[in-house]
Structure formats: structure tokens, C-alpha cells
Design a protein around this motif. Structure first.
Motif, short mmCIF file in Angstrom:
data_model
loop_
_atom_site.label_atom_id
_atom_site.label_comp_id
_atom_site.label_asym_id
_atom_site.label_seq_id
_atom_site.Cartn_x
_atom_site.Cartn_y
_atom_site.Cartn_z
N LYS A 95 45.80 35.15 43.68
CA LYS A 95 45.15 35.34 42.38
C LYS A 95 43.63 35.40 42.51
CE LYS A 95 48.78 33.39 39.53
NZ LYS A 95 49.17 32.32 38.61
N LYS A 96 43.09 34.59 43.41
CA LYS A 96 41.64 34.61 43.64
C LYS A 96 41.21 35.96 44.23
CE LYS A 96 38.11 31.97 46.07
NZ LYS A 96 37.87 30.86 47.01
N GLN A 97 41.96 36.46 45.20
CA GLN A 97 41.63 37.74 45.82
C GLN A 97 41.81 38.89 44.82
OE1 GLN A 97 44.11 39.18 49.04
NE2 GLN A 97 42.30 40.03 50.05
N SER A 127 41.48 38.77 41.53
CA SER A 127 40.37 38.77 40.58
C SER A 127 39.09 39.30 41.23
CB SER A 127 40.15 37.37 40.00
OG SER A 127 39.76 36.48 41.00
N ALA A 128 38.88 38.99 42.52
CA ALA A 128 37.71 39.50 43.22
C ALA A 128 37.80 41.02 43.38
CB ALA A 128 37.58 38.84 44.59
N ARG A 129 39.00 41.55 43.63
CA ARG A 129 39.18 42.99 43.75
C ARG A 129 38.92 43.70 42.42
NH1 ARG A 129 44.23 44.62 47.62
NH2 ARG A 129 43.45 43.63 49.50
N LYS A 130 39.40 43.09 41.34
CA LYS A 130 39.16 43.68 40.01
C LYS A 130 37.67 43.66 39.67
CE LYS A 130 43.64 42.79 37.94
NZ LYS A 130 44.39 42.07 36.90
N ALA A 131 36.98 42.58 40.03
CA ALA A 131 35.54 42.51 39.77
C ALA A 131 34.79 43.56 40.59
CB ALA A 131 35.02 41.12 40.09
N LEU A 132 35.21 43.76 41.84
CA LEU A 132 34.59 44.79 42.69
C LEU A 132 34.81 46.17 42.09
CD1 LEU A 132 33.19 45.69 45.31
CD2 LEU A 132 35.45 45.75 46.37
N ARG A 133 36.01 46.45 41.64
CA ARG A 133 36.30 47.76 41.06
C ARG A 133 35.47 47.98 39.79
NH1 ARG A 133 39.91 52.27 41.00
NH2 ARG A 133 38.79 53.56 39.52
N LYS A 134 35.30 46.93 38.99
CA LYS A 134 34.48 47.03 37.78
C LYS A 134 33.02 47.32 38.15
CE LYS A 134 33.52 44.47 33.57
NZ LYS A 134 33.73 43.22 32.85
N ASP A 135 32.52 46.65 39.18
CA ASP A 135 31.15 46.88 39.63
C ASP A 135 30.96 48.30 40.18
OD1 ASP A 135 30.54 44.31 38.88
OD2 ASP A 135 30.64 43.49 40.92
#
Length: 96
Positions: free
Chosen positions: A32-34, A36-44
Motif C-alpha cells: 500500500k505504501k509503494q 501510494s508512492a507510485r500514484k503520487a509519482l504519476r500525478k507529479d
């Protein structure tokens, strides 16, 4: 003799299931942590593409003045390379 082997195997099975159950909880947290980090990277990356190139990365429409997708790939990989390496991602994994 079979009864003793059966009892030993039964307790081994219980121990193995207990260890797997504990590991499953920790793996779910890490996953779940990874994620959410992937989704944040894609958003950025999407916001970077919108600001830098004026491209909407969520759209399937490619504007006529859009010249080179290689230029976009290089810009994204140079800017977000460290974060992508930490998440074990490549450029193609971002846009699947």
C-alpha cells in the motif's frame, strides 16, 4: 509411529501458517505504501507534462504541435529518475 509424525507435521503446518499470516500483514503495508508512492509519482509526472509541454497526459488526443515523444521521455526520466529507481519503475511502466 504414524501418529507421532502426524502430530509433528500438524504443528509444523500451524507454525508455517502463523509465519505466513504475520508476513502477509507486513507485505500488505509495504504494498500500500509503494502503491501510494507510485500514484503520487504519476500525478507529479502528469502535472510536469502539463506545465512543461502543455500536454494532458490523461488524454488520448495528441495535439498537432506535439513534435517528439522522445523529448518528453528524456525530460521525464531526467527529472524523476531517482524516484523511479526507488520505486523500481521504468518510463514505460508509468504509462500502462
Amino acid at each position: 509411529m504414524k501418529l507421532i509424525k502426524w502430530i509433528i507435521n500438524f504443528f509444523k503446518k500451524i507454525k508455517r501458517r502463523f509465519i505466513i499470516a504475520k508476513a502477509y500483514v507486513k507485505m500488505q503495508g509495504a504494498f500500500k505504501k509503494q502503491l501510494s508512492a507510485r500514484k503520487a509519482l504519476r500525478k507529479d509526472v502528469n502535472s510536469f507534462l502539463k506545465d512543461f509541454f502543455g500536454i494532458d497526459a490523461n488524454s488520448k488526443y495528441i495535439p498537432k504541435d506535439y513534435k517528439n515523444k522522445e523529448e518528453v521521455r528524456i525530460a521525464v526520466t531526467t527529472k524523476f529518475e531517482e524516484r523511479m529507481n526507488n520505486l523500481n519503475l521504468s518510463y514505460t511502466d508509468l504509462f500502462k
